[in-house]
Design a protein around this motif. Sequence first.
Motif, PDB file in Angstrom:
ATOM      1  N   ARG A  78      42.330  52.780  36.674  1.00  0.00           N
ATOM      2  CA  ARG A  78      41.038  53.067  36.416  1.00  0.00           C
ATOM      3  C   ARG A  78      40.140  52.382  37.312  1.00  0.00           C
ATOM      4  N   HIS A  79      40.247  51.106  37.542  1.00  0.00           N
ATOM      5  CA  HIS A  79      39.409  50.292  38.450  1.00  0.00           C
ATOM      6  C   HIS A  79      39.530  50.142  39.811  1.00  0.00           C
ATOM      7  N   MET A  80      40.648  50.562  40.122  1.00  0.00           N
ATOM      8  CA  MET A  80      40.802  50.831  41.766  1.00  0.00           C
ATOM      9  C   MET A  80      39.808  51.865  42.192  1.00  0.00           C
ATOM     10  N   TYR A  81      39.233  52.685  41.459  1.00  0.00           N
ATOM     11  CA  TYR A  81      38.230  53.755  41.834  1.00  0.00           C
ATOM     12  C   TYR A  81      36.939  53.408  41.604  1.00  0.00           C
ATOM     13  N   MET A  82      36.637  52.088  41.405  1.00  0.00           N
ATOM     14  CA  MET A  82      35.296  51.683  40.988  1.00  0.00           C
ATOM     15  C   MET A  82      34.757  50.383  41.728  1.00  0.00           C
ATOM     16  N   GLN A  83      33.860  50.656  42.691  1.00  0.00           N
ATOM     17  CA  GLN A  83      33.463  49.334  43.218  1.00  0.00           C
ATOM     18  C   GLN A  83      32.673  48.496  42.410  1.00  0.00           C
ATOM     19  N   ASP A  84      32.033  49.135  41.408  1.00  0.00           N
ATOM     20  CA  ASP A  84      31.235  48.328  40.493  1.00  0.00           C
ATOM     21  C   ASP A  84      31.990  48.628  38.987  1.00  0.00           C
ATOM     22  N   VAL A  85      32.488  47.651  38.477  1.00  0.00           N
ATOM     23  CA  VAL A  85      33.329  47.904  37.089  1.00  0.00           C
ATOM     24  C   VAL A  85      32.513  47.367  36.100  1.00  0.00           C
ATOM     25  N   GLY A  86      30.870  47.059  36.094  1.00  0.00           N
ATOM     26  CA  GLY A  86      30.137  47.091  35.245  1.00  0.00           C
ATOM     27  C   GLY A  86      30.601  45.930  34.214  1.00  0.00           C
ATOM     28  N   ARG A  87      30.747  45.966  33.137  1.00  0.00           N
ATOM     29  CA  ARG A  87      31.154  45.030  32.010  1.00  0.00           C
ATOM     30  C   ARG A  87      32.728  44.831  31.813  1.00  0.00           C
ATOM     31  N   GLU A  88      33.246  45.793  32.455  1.00  0.00           N
ATOM     32  CA  GLU A  88      34.810  45.536  32.443  1.00  0.00           C
ATOM     33  C   GLU A  88      35.413  44.749  33.467  1.00  0.00           C
ATOM     34  N   THR A  89      34.841  43.684  33.452  1.00  0.00           N
ATOM     35  CA  THR A  89      34.864  42.781  34.607  1.00  0.00           C
ATOM     36  C   THR A  89      36.517  42.076  34.780  1.00  0.00           C
ATOM     37  N   PHE A  90      37.358  42.427  33.890  1.00  0.00           N
ATOM     38  CA  PHE A  90      38.689  41.820  34.045  1.00  0.00           C
ATOM     39  C   PHE A  90      39.286  42.911  35.248  1.00  0.00           C
ATOM     40  N   GLY A  91      38.796  43.981  35.451  1.00  0.00           N
ATOM     41  CA  GLY A  91      39.061  44.650  36.649  1.00  0.00           C
ATOM     42  C   GLY A  91      38.402  44.444  37.888  1.00  0.00           C
ATOM     43  N   LYS A  92      37.715  43.596  38.186  1.00  0.00           N
ATOM     44  CA  LYS A  92      36.759  43.331  39.340  1.00  0.00           C
ATOM     45  C   LYS A  92      37.520  43.251  40.520  1.00  0.00           C
ATOM     46  N   ASN A  93      38.649  43.112  40.566  1.00  0.00           N
ATOM     47  CA  ASN A  93      39.611  42.766  41.800  1.00  0.00           C
ATOM     48  C   ASN A  93      40.408  43.899  42.470  1.00  0.00           C
ATOM     49  N   ALA A  94      40.258  45.003  41.270  1.00  0.00           N
ATOM     50  CA  ALA A  94      41.182  46.151  41.757  1.00  0.00           C
ATOM     51  C   ALA A  94      40.723  47.115  42.880  1.00  0.00           C
ATOM     52  N   TYR A  95      39.464  47.255  43.033  1.00  0.00           N
ATOM     53  CA  TYR A  95      38.940  48.171  44.262  1.00  0.00           C
ATOM     54  C   TYR A  95      39.287  47.181  45.393  1.00  0.00           C
ATOM     55  N   PRO A  96      38.746  46.208  45.863  1.00  0.00           N
ATOM     56  CA  PRO A  96      38.955  45.592  46.933  1.00  0.00           C
ATOM     57  C   PRO A  96      40.305  45.207  47.403  1.00  0.00           C
ATOM     58  N   TYR A  97      41.436  44.932  46.126  1.00  0.00           N
ATOM     59  CA  TYR A  97      42.521  44.580  46.350  1.00  0.00           C
ATOM     60  C   TYR A  97      43.493  45.997  46.924  1.00  0.00           C
ATOM     61  N   HIS A  98      42.900  47.073  46.046  1.00  0.00           N
ATOM     62  CA  HIS A  98      43.598  48.316  46.777  1.00  0.00           C
ATOM     63  C   HIS A  98      43.297  48.729  47.973  1.00  0.00           C
ATOM     64  N   LEU A  99      41.975  48.503  48.233  1.00  0.00           N
ATOM     65  CA  LEU A  99      41.345  48.747  49.911  1.00  0.00           C
ATOM     66  C   LEU A  99      42.134  48.042  50.771  1.00  0.00           C
ATOM     67  N   LYS A 100      42.390  46.661  50.721  1.00  0.00           N
ATOM     68  CA  LYS A 100      43.277  45.543  51.512  1.00  0.00           C
ATOM     69  C   LYS A 100      44.431  46.028  51.632  1.00  0.00           C
ATOM     70  N   THR A 101      45.365  46.346  50.238  1.00  0.00           N
ATOM     71  CA  THR A 101      46.858  46.440  50.267  1.00  0.00           C
ATOM     72  C   THR A 101      47.351  47.829  50.495  1.00  0.00           C
ATOM     73  N   PHE A 102      46.603  48.996  50.075  1.00  0.00           N
ATOM     74  CA  PHE A 102      46.990  50.239  49.953  1.00  0.00           C
ATOM     75  C   PHE A 102      46.269  51.294  50.776  1.00  0.00           C
ATOM     76  N   GLY A 103      45.116  50.968  50.995  1.00  0.00           N
ATOM     77  CA  GLY A 103      44.159  51.763  51.778  1.00  0.00           C
ATOM     78  C   GLY A 103      43.042  52.522  50.913  1.00  0.00           C
ATOM     79  N   HIS A 104      42.284  53.270  51.296  1.00  0.00           N
ATOM     80  CA  HIS A 104      41.129  53.964  50.451  1.00  0.00           C
ATOM     81  C   HIS A 104      41.617  54.807  49.538  1.00  0.00           C
ATOM     82  N   PRO A 105      41.063  54.615  48.488  1.00  0.00           N
ATOM     83  CA  PRO A 105      41.434  55.456  47.343  1.00  0.00           C
ATOM     84  C   PRO A 105      41.147  57.144  47.469  1.00  0.00           C
ATOM     85  N   SER A 106      40.321  57.456  48.534  1.00  0.00           N
ATOM     86  CA  SER A 106      40.251  58.868  48.977  1.00  0.00           C
ATOM     87  C   SER A 106      41.691  59.420  49.457  1.00  0.00           C
TER      88      SER A 106
END
Length: 551
Positions: A78-106
Amino acid sequence: MNTTKQSGCAILQGMKGILLFLSLVVSTTCYAQDEDLSWEALSEQYEVPQWFTDARFGVWVHWGAQSVPEYGGGWYARHMYMQDVGRETFGKNAYPYHLKTFGHPSEVGFKDVIHHWKAENFDADSLLRYFTENLGARYFMALAHHHDNFDNWDSTYQEWNSVNVGPKRDIIGEFSESAKKFGVPFGVTTHDERFFDWNLPAFGADNSGEFKDIPYDGRLTKKDGIGKWWEGFDPANLYGIPPEKRTPEWMEAWKQNWLLRMKELLTKYDPDYLWFDGRGFPYGDYGKEAFRTFYNQSLNEHGKINAVIAGKIPGGDPGIVHDIEQGVESVISAEPWQSICTYTHWFYKKDDELRHDAKSTIQLLIDVVSKNGNFVLNVELLPDGTIPPDHKVILDGFGAWLKLNGDAIYGTSPWKVHGDNLLSRLADADSKNANAANSDLSAAKRSRSKQFNNRTKDSPAYGHEEVRFTVKDDALYMFVLNPSEGEIELPSLGLNSAYRPKPIQSIRLIGSDAEVKFNQSGDTLILEVPANRPTPYAAVFQVEGALDSEQ
């Protein structure tokens, strides 16, 4: 991909709601059952089986494709598709990690994370041997599918499964066979009920930066896969269709497909136990129908319902064991219940420090069992299927303690009171702790109740006099949770106590031949905790003579 699986997935696009649901409800004769009782009839006659209440301790493997990323929290898909995870802060690293490790989620989305999951060192027999012989687990359960909608078994009705994609192995099938080999009840866990809302970020796009407004891969179609590794697979069967195209008929067809998947899971793999996520029956009557199939199968196989379903049903249901996530009851429960616990996130992640160590998990086990509960510990496997080395150190310590003191845990019942010197205060699971357990805001608000209220390794220490009790046969077992050399006083075991203990004949420290000194008076029991103890963790004393015939 074979035509059977193609037709199973096609149900999502074509079948109408009411007619198929009615056919599913009446089709239980396909399972050659002698009886076909309603859920209400099954629930009314249900008694928690003896194997479950005797077990007291189980191990869970919450493992799947979301274990692949090292960072990003337990809701990575879920969070790999969210630049802003809002109050679900446990997922805050997912988007930047995915971008760096795998590529853009598009282009590189969760479907591709699944592709990276190889489980190359997964050995079900090796794991079950460790869980049963070293950790002392008396039942075992494995993740069948998470909120991500990916099936960890050879699923006829979901093409996105672990046999077709990723490991190319029947994870649930291998665990089921291994559990039978090692003689422990086997369970599966399902978390798919949140699917409709949980996966919606996959249809979004960045709201800023160089990829602004480029749609994520949830909007790709089967045709877009031509010439790519996922050719022949339809992203709509993993993510769903775009939200603006979802009709009531499509949603009904999806629920019907879920029911087919669940019936297959619960009949093909012959589990003894089912755990479900959420706050009620998954998908309402569809979940109730799946549970009905499960209990009817057990009833006809054993002559009684020898299976367990555990979940968080508000208000309770007599056919379901109450489950508390990362939490405990405050007093003895009249009915069996269960507490589930994990070290960091439910999937292995490096985002946070360990919330538990051997000491805290041993204390949780003791506290839960003293209140008529079962304790389930999640083992967070690495993506290759092995136990993280730092976690294994903790597990080894836990297992060694339980091997020594198992007589005071397995097959025990609560005493008249769960403990004495109840001075230690449960540390509130604040939003940080709740986030570490993959809760959302509503779960954080519940943290002052039973859910998400368990102590961690960083909680204030128990007092040296605080104890818990269990009983078995003629023995009273007394657990000193945080022992220290010296005398402790236990008013509950005084001869004039309201709990009516009998004159104590002997007390021994399990694992030690040293004499244990004690003095029982009308007001209290004074016990001398020895300096030399067989374990650095909770000290367990076997008390003889204190119980009367009614205890």
